[in-house]
Design an enzyme around this catalytic site. Structure first.
Site, mmCIF file in Angstrom:
data_model
loop_
_atom_site.group_PDB
_atom_site.id
_atom_site.type_symbol
_atom_site.label_atom_id
_atom_site.label_comp_id
_atom_site.label_asym_id
_atom_site.label_seq_id
_atom_site.Cartn_x
_atom_site.Cartn_y
_atom_site.Cartn_z
ATOM 1 N N ASP A 35 7.644 -0.859 11.310
ATOM 2 C CA ASP A 35 6.902 0.390 10.401
ATOM 3 C C ASP A 35 5.982 0.460 11.501
ATOM 4 O O ASP A 35 5.213 1.239 11.496
ATOM 5 C CB ASP A 35 5.802 -0.536 9.218
ATOM 6 C CG ASP A 35 5.197 -1.687 10.162
ATOM 7 O OD1 ASP A 35 5.673 -2.092 11.034
ATOM 8 O OD2 ASP A 35 4.045 -2.416 9.095
ATOM 9 N N GLY A 76 -6.733 -4.672 16.775
ATOM 10 C CA GLY A 76 -6.946 -5.198 17.574
ATOM 11 C C GLY A 76 -7.494 -4.776 19.351
ATOM 12 O O GLY A 76 -6.457 -3.422 19.526
ATOM 13 N N SER A 111 24.262 39.684 -10.069
ATOM 14 C CA SER A 111 23.225 38.930 -10.604
ATOM 15 C C SER A 111 23.341 38.162 -11.855
ATOM 16 O O SER A 111 23.848 38.692 -13.024
ATOM 17 C CB SER A 111 22.172 39.423 -10.992
ATOM 18 O OG SER A 111 22.113 40.608 -9.263
ATOM 19 N N ASN A 149 29.872 37.165 -1.354
ATOM 20 C CA ASN A 149 28.090 37.313 -1.670
ATOM 21 C C ASN A 149 28.237 36.748 -3.362
ATOM 22 O O ASN A 149 28.120 37.034 -4.056
ATOM 23 C CB ASN A 149 28.076 39.161 -2.161
ATOM 24 C CG ASN A 149 26.576 39.173 -2.126
ATOM 25 O OD1 ASN A 149 25.985 39.121 -1.171
ATOM 26 N ND2 ASN A 149 26.075 39.833 -3.221
ATOM 27 N N TYR A 161 25.910 19.143 -13.644
ATOM 28 C CA TYR A 161 25.360 18.526 -14.623
ATOM 29 C C TYR A 161 25.367 19.083 -15.531
ATOM 30 O O TYR A 161 24.899 19.516 -16.675
ATOM 31 C CB TYR A 161 23.389 18.180 -14.059
ATOM 32 C CG TYR A 161 23.558 16.540 -14.969
ATOM 33 C CD1 TYR A 161 24.108 15.919 -14.398
ATOM 34 C CD2 TYR A 161 22.504 17.079 -15.101
ATOM 35 C CE1 TYR A 161 23.655 14.358 -15.213
ATOM 36 C CE2 TYR A 161 21.577 15.462 -16.222
ATOM 37 C CZ TYR A 161 22.420 14.118 -15.903
ATOM 38 O OH TYR A 161 21.784 12.833 -16.018
ATOM 39 N N LYS A 164 21.990 22.487 -2.690
ATOM 40 C CA LYS A 164 23.112 20.666 -2.393
ATOM 41 C C LYS A 164 23.850 20.675 -2.860
ATOM 42 O O LYS A 164 24.742 20.722 -3.037
ATOM 43 C CB LYS A 164 22.178 20.116 -3.683
ATOM 44 C CG LYS A 164 21.718 19.078 -3.566
ATOM 45 C CD LYS A 164 22.324 18.123 -5.036
ATOM 46 C CE LYS A 164 23.573 18.091 -5.438
ATOM 47 N NZ LYS A 164 24.296 17.340 -6.815
ATOM 48 N N THR A 176 3.292 -13.022 12.402
ATOM 49 C CA THR A 176 3.825 -12.594 13.185
ATOM 50 C C THR A 176 4.059 -13.281 14.226
ATOM 51 O O THR A 176 5.497 -13.472 14.496
ATOM 52 C CB THR A 176 3.202 -11.223 14.079
ATOM 53 O OG1 THR A 176 1.956 -11.306 13.930
ATOM 54 C CG2 THR A 176 2.764 -9.339 13.091
ATOM 55 N N ARG A 230 1.020 -1.383 0.272
ATOM 56 C CA ARG A 230 -0.246 0.122 0.451
ATOM 57 C C ARG A 230 1.007 1.674 0.107
ATOM 58 O O ARG A 230 0.630 2.444 -0.475
ATOM 59 C CB ARG A 230 -1.147 0.029 0.991
ATOM 60 C CG ARG A 230 -1.707 -0.896 1.061
ATOM 61 C CD ARG A 230 -3.529 -1.231 2.412
ATOM 62 N NE ARG A 230 -3.519 -0.049 2.660
ATOM 63 C CZ ARG A 230 -4.170 0.112 3.607
ATOM 64 N NH1 ARG A 230 -3.212 -0.772 4.967
ATOM 65 N NH2 ARG A 230 -4.946 1.559 4.337
#
Lengths: 422, 422, 422
Positions: B107, B144, B376, B348, B358, B322, B83, B19
Site C-alpha cells: 500500500d 513515526g 448522424s 466517418n 447490450y 469501449k 508488521t 477505511r
C-alpha cells in the site's frame, strides 16, 4: 542623427522543432488559438519599433503566408547555423538602422510587452552596449547560466551547461537569449563569433562575452521564468499553455466574466465574452468564438470555429457549438451538436438535437428561426431551413431541403407536417 | 559464500484497508489501471532480486490469483499481529537466504526503482546492519518520527506519535517503514520485538532500536515524501492518483505525445500512445487502451476497455469508446458511443451514433467496414455488420442481424435499403 | 449582570456588488450551492450567539426573503454610508445587549467557526475592548495594512492603501475587517468616526485607532488569508470557490467517499454521498443531490436539482440527471438526460436515452418502473409511465400519455407494442 530610442526587433523563427512532433514549422504551432509567433509579434508590435524582421528558415513559405498582412520584413536563414548566424541573416533587412536591436524568439511566446519595455528602459538608462534578459529557473538544467563577479555581482558571461563546473551548474539564473544590443556594436561583434563548438554553429550566446572583452558595457535584467520559457517539446508546450490559459482567464475575470473555475476552463486568446456571463467548469471555448452578456456556458461545453452566442443565451451540458450563430436567449441545454447552424432568438434546442452538417463531402448549414421549439432528439439534415415559431416532434428527422414553414409542426422519421394536437 | 549484493524483497500485503470502503483487499485497489501491489512489484522486479515474497492475509486468495504468473513466493499471515509479525511469516520463504532483505509495502505504491536502488547502494556502502528510508512530511501527524543525536545527527530511533514529546512532534522527518536489513540480523532481532503496546502487535518499527542497542550499525536515507506516502484512506488514494497521473503524463510528453493539459488528462499506466498524437483537455484514457500516431483525442472523451485507435484517427467531444477497434483515419467527432465495435479505415461515425451492444443479458459486437458514412444519430443494434462504403441515413436504427451490404444505403426506423438519391 | 461571554453578531449584508455583474444582491451570489451569506450565518450560528443582526440595504427584500426562517433580526441601512454607518444601523436591534459584538461580512463567506471561536477566546482572554482579525496576504494591494510598534510588535492601527508610505505598502499583514468589540465601547466609539475621506463614508476601519486613542486595549489575532478573503469580483469568487470546493471534497473523502480527483470534482456544499461511492474525475454534483452507497458516478457526469441516486447505482459518461430519483442499482452509463424522472430499481437506461420533460411551457415527469430495459436512443415524451420489466426498442419514441404496461415491449417512432421476438 537617429533618436537614442530607435528600436528594431529581430524575431528568430527559422527552427524546425522536431521534438514537437508536428508537421508545422515550430513557430506556427498553436498556443491557445494562435501560432506561437503571433504572441511574440503582438508583444513586439506593442513596443512600436521602427522595424520588425522575422528570420525564417524551416517552413519559410508557411510562416510568411501566416504572417501576410503584418508589417514585418522577412530575412531568410537558408542553413541552420545557429542563433548568431540567424541574426546575421537579418543584416540586410536592418540596413541603415542605427538604434537598439532587440532579439526575440518565435518559440518564446509568452514574454509580455511590459517586461520588454522595462528591459529596454534598463538597457537605455544604463547606456549599455548590450543587455541580456535572464530568469531564475526552478530547474536550470539545459540552460546557459549567468556568471557574475563574486564581489560586485556584475555580469561577466554565460556558461553553457556542458562547460559548467558543478558549482556553476547550481546557478539558477539562466539566460533567456533575449538580447538588446546597439546596432553599431552588433554587426562587428557578430563577426567575432566563431563556430568552434560541438555543433559547429554560431551562437548568439557568445556575444555578451565578446562585447565585454572589447571593453563594452553589458548588463542583465531579470524576468519571470514562466514568461521566458522556450517551447521545445510537448512538455514545454503544456507548461506554456498553462501559463497562457491563466493569463487569458484572468483577463476575462477582470472584465466581469464570471468564470467559476479557472483551472478547468480553456479559453483561446481571441475569444470575446460579455460581462455577466457565467462560465461553468469544464468548458472549452476556442477559435474566435464570441459570447454575449449574461449567458450561461457549460459545464461540459465546447464552443469553437467562430461560434457567436447572443446575449442571455444558454449552452449547457455536453453541447458542442461549431461555426454557428445563436440569437439572444436561445438555449441548447443538453447533449446537442450545433454545427454550421443559425438559431434564432428565443429558440429552444431540445436535448439530443443534432445538425447533420456533413454529407461525407461538404458541410451545409441549418437555419432555424426565432422562438422555434426543437423537440428532443431532432436531427436536421443540412441544408435545411426551419421557420419562426415552428415545432419539431421528439425524434424527428428533418431531411435536407424539406424546409419547415413558419409556425408549422413536423414529426416522424422522416419528419412530415402534423396537425397540432389542440 | 553469497554475494554481498544478494537481495530478497518482502512485500507486506496482508492488510484489509477498511477505511478504503472497498470490497477488495487493500493492495488490489486500483491505481490508474493496475492494483497498487502491481506498482510495488514492478519496482521490486526491476531491482532483479533473488526472491520476492508477498505476505498475504486478508483476501489472500484474491491477491494470489491476481499475481498468478508473477515469479513471487507467497507467505500467509493468518492473524494480523503487526508488521514485525508479518515479516516473520516470510521466514520460511526466505530459508537459506543470507543477503539483504528489503521490506516494501503493497500500500505504498509509488516508490520508484531508482529511489530503492540508491537506498540499497547507501545501505551497502555504509556496511549497515539495517537502513531505514525516511521522508520529510509536510504534515507529519500520525507518522513515526526520526530521532537523531543532536550533535552528530546520527539516527538513534523512531518515536511513534503517541509517545512523542511536543518537541518531537514538530520533527518532520518520518519513517516510511521501508527497511533494508541483513538477513543474518533480521531473524534474531525480530525475536526481540515485543507486543507490549496498545494494539498488542509486533511492530517492525522497533527493529532499528533493537539493532542499535545490540551495537549494530543502522543508517537512514531520505526519499521524496510523495513517493513513499502510504494509501490508507480515500484521501490518500486521491493524493497517490495525483502523483501517479503526473508521472504517467510526463512519460507520454517525453515520448512525443502532445498532451495539452496535464492537469485535466487522466491516462492509465498501461496505455500506449503514438508520437504526434494530440490529447486535448478533459480526456480519460483507461485500461489498456492503445492509440496510434498523429491522432486527435478529446476534449471530453473517454477511451477504455482496451480500445485500439489507429493512426490519424479522431475521437472528439463527448465520445466514449469501449473495447473497440478503430482503423486508420476513422473519425467519431461528437456525441457517440462505440462499445464492442470494429470501425474500418477512413469511416466517418456521425454525431449521435450509438452501438447498442447490450441486450440486457450479454454484450454483442458491431462490425463496421471501411470508408463507411454513418449518418448522424444512427443506432446499431448488435450483433450487426456493415459493409465497406455503406451509408446509413440520419436517425437510422439498424436492427440486429440486419446486416448492411457493401456500398448499400439504409435509412429509417427500422433501417431498410433505400435507393441512393442520384 | 450579563455573562462576560454574551455574544451578538452583526453581519453586514447591504452591499450591491456591482463588480460581480450579477442581478442578485451581492450576498446572495451562489457559492457552491448556497448564497454566500448562508456560509457566514452557518458559521455565526455555530457560535451560539445571543442575537444575530443582519444589516441589509441593496436588495433588502430579496435578502430577507432568502433568510426567512433563520432566527436573525434585520436592520436596514437605507443609505450606503460605509461600514461604520452599517454597524450603527444595527444599534436598535442590539438594544440592551451588553456583551461582545462580533462583526462579520456577508461577502467574506469562508471564515470557519473554529477560527472565530479562537478569535473570540483570544479577545476575552486578553480582556480587550476590541480585537481585529488580520491575515497575511500574498498580495496585500488594496487592503488596509496592520501597523505595529516597531519594538514591541503591538498593534497601533490600520493604514489604508491610499495613505500608506512605500514601506507600509510592503506590509503583508492586512485587516480582514472582522472585529470583536465590547458593546459598551462600540456605540460611543462609532460616534467618533468621521466621514472626512474621499468617499465621505464612515469606516469601521477607524474604530481601533479611536479606541486606542481613548486608552482602550485593542488586540489583533491572525487567520489564514484563504478564509477571510472577501468576494468583490469574479476573480475573488473564483478563488473562494476553489477554497470552498477543496473543503467540501475533503469532507467527503474523510467520510469514506472515494473521490478520485479532488481537482476535477465539483460538489456543492449540501450534497450527501454514501461511503464506498466512487466519484470519477470531471464530475459536477450540485444543488441538494443525494447519492447512496457504493455508486459509481462519472466521469463527465452532472447531477443536479436535488437528484436522488440509490445505492449501487451507476451514472456514467456524458449523463445529466436533474431532479430525478434513481432506484438501487439503476444504471445510466452513457450519453443520457434524465430530467424530472423516476427510475426504478435495477433498471438499465440505455445509451442516448432522453426524457423530454419540457413541452415549451411546463416540465413533466417520466415514471419508469423496476428492472426495465430502456433501449438505446429511447426518447420519453413526458408525462409518461413505463411499467416494471417493460422493454423499449432502440430508437423508440414513447409519446406522452402512451404509457407502457408492465412487461410490455414497445418500439418504433412513435413507439407501439411489439410482439417479443421469441
Amino acid at each position: 542623427m537617429p533618436k537614442r530610442s530607435a528600436l528594431a526587433i529581430v524575431v528568430l523563427a527559422a527552427g524546425k522543432g522536431e521534438r514537437m512532433r508536428s508537421e508545422l514549422p515550430k513557430v506556427l504551432i498553436d498556443l491557445l488559438g494562435a501560432p506561437m509567433i503571433d504572441w511574440v509579434l503582438d508583444a513586439a508590435t506593442d513596443l512600436s519599433p521602427e522595424r520588425i524582421v522575422v528570420v525564417v528558415g524551416h517552413g519559410a513559405k508557411a510562416v510568411k503566408e501566416r504572417l501576410a498582412g503584418r508589417p514585418v520584413r522577412f530575412a531568410l536563414q537558408a542553413e541552420q547555423l545557429g542563433t548568431g548566424h540567424a541574426v546575421l541573416c537579418a543584416r540586410r533587412a536592418l540596413a541603415g538602422f542605427t538604434g537598439t536591436v532587440l532579439v526575440l524568439y518565435g518559440d518564446v511566446p509568452l514574454v509580455r510587452t511590459e517586461t520588454l519595455r522595462d528591459f529596454l528602459a534598463n538597457h537605455r538608462r544604463r547606456r549599455a552596449a548590450a543587455s541580456l534578459l535572464f530568469a531564475e529557473a526552478p530547474d536550470p538544467r539545459g540552460y546557459g547560466r549567468i556568471l557574475r563577479e563574486e564581489e560586485t555581482g556584475r555580469f561577466v558571461g554565460i556558461r553553457e551547461e556542458r562547460d559548467a563546473s558543478p558549482a556553476q551548474r547550481r546557478i539558477r539564473e539562466i539566460s533567456t537569449g533575449i538580447l538588446a544590443v546597439e546596432a553599431k556594436e552588433l554587426w562587428s561583434a557578430l563577426r567575432g563569433i566563431g563556430r568552434e563548438n560541438a555543433q559547429g554553429e554560431y551562437y548568439l550566446t557568445d556575444l555578451p562575452a565578446l562585447l565585454l572583452e572589447g571593453g563594452r558595457r553589458v548588463e542583465v535584467s531579470g524576468a519571470d521564468f514562466a514568461e521566458v520559457r522556450g517551447v521545445n517539446s510537448p512538455a514545454d508546450l503544456a507548461a506554456a499553455l498553462s501559463v497562457a490559459r491563466e493569463r487569458v482567464v484572468a483577463g476575462h475575470l477582470a472584465s466581469g466574466v464570471r468564470v467559476l473555475d479557472a483551472s478547468s476552463t480553456w479559453i483561446d486568446r481571441d475569444v470575446t465574452i460579455g460581462p455577466g456571463t457565467v462560465i461553468h467548469p469544464f468548458t472549452v471555448i476556442r477559435g474566435g468564438t464570441r459570447i454575449g452578456r449574461d449567458c450561461e456556458i457549460g459545464p461540459f461545453a465546447t464552443l469553437r470555429g467562430g461560434a457567436e452566442i447572443g446575449d442571455e443565451a444558454c449552452i449547457g451540458n455536453f453541447v458542442e457549438v461549431k461555426k454557428s450563430v445563436l440569437g439572444r436567449g436561445a438555449k441548447a441545454k443538453h447533449l446537442a451538436y450545433l454545427g454550421d447552424a443559425t438559431v434564432g432568438e428565443g429558440t429552444n434546442v431540445g436535448c439530443g438535437t443534432i445538425t447533420a452538417n456533413y454529407d461525407g463531402k461538404r458541410k451545409h448549414r441549418t437555419i432555424i428561426g426565432r422562438e422555434v421549439h426543437v423537440g428532443s432528439g431532432t436531427i436536421f439534415v443540412a441544408p435545411v431551413t426551419v421557420g419562426d415559431h415552428a415545432v419539431t416532434g421528439a425524434g424527428a428527422v428533418v431531411l435536407r431541403g424539406r424546409d419547415v414553414g413558419r409556425g408549422e409542426t413536423v414529426a416522424g422519421v422522416p419528419a412530415r407536417p402534423v396537425r397540432r394536437e389542440r
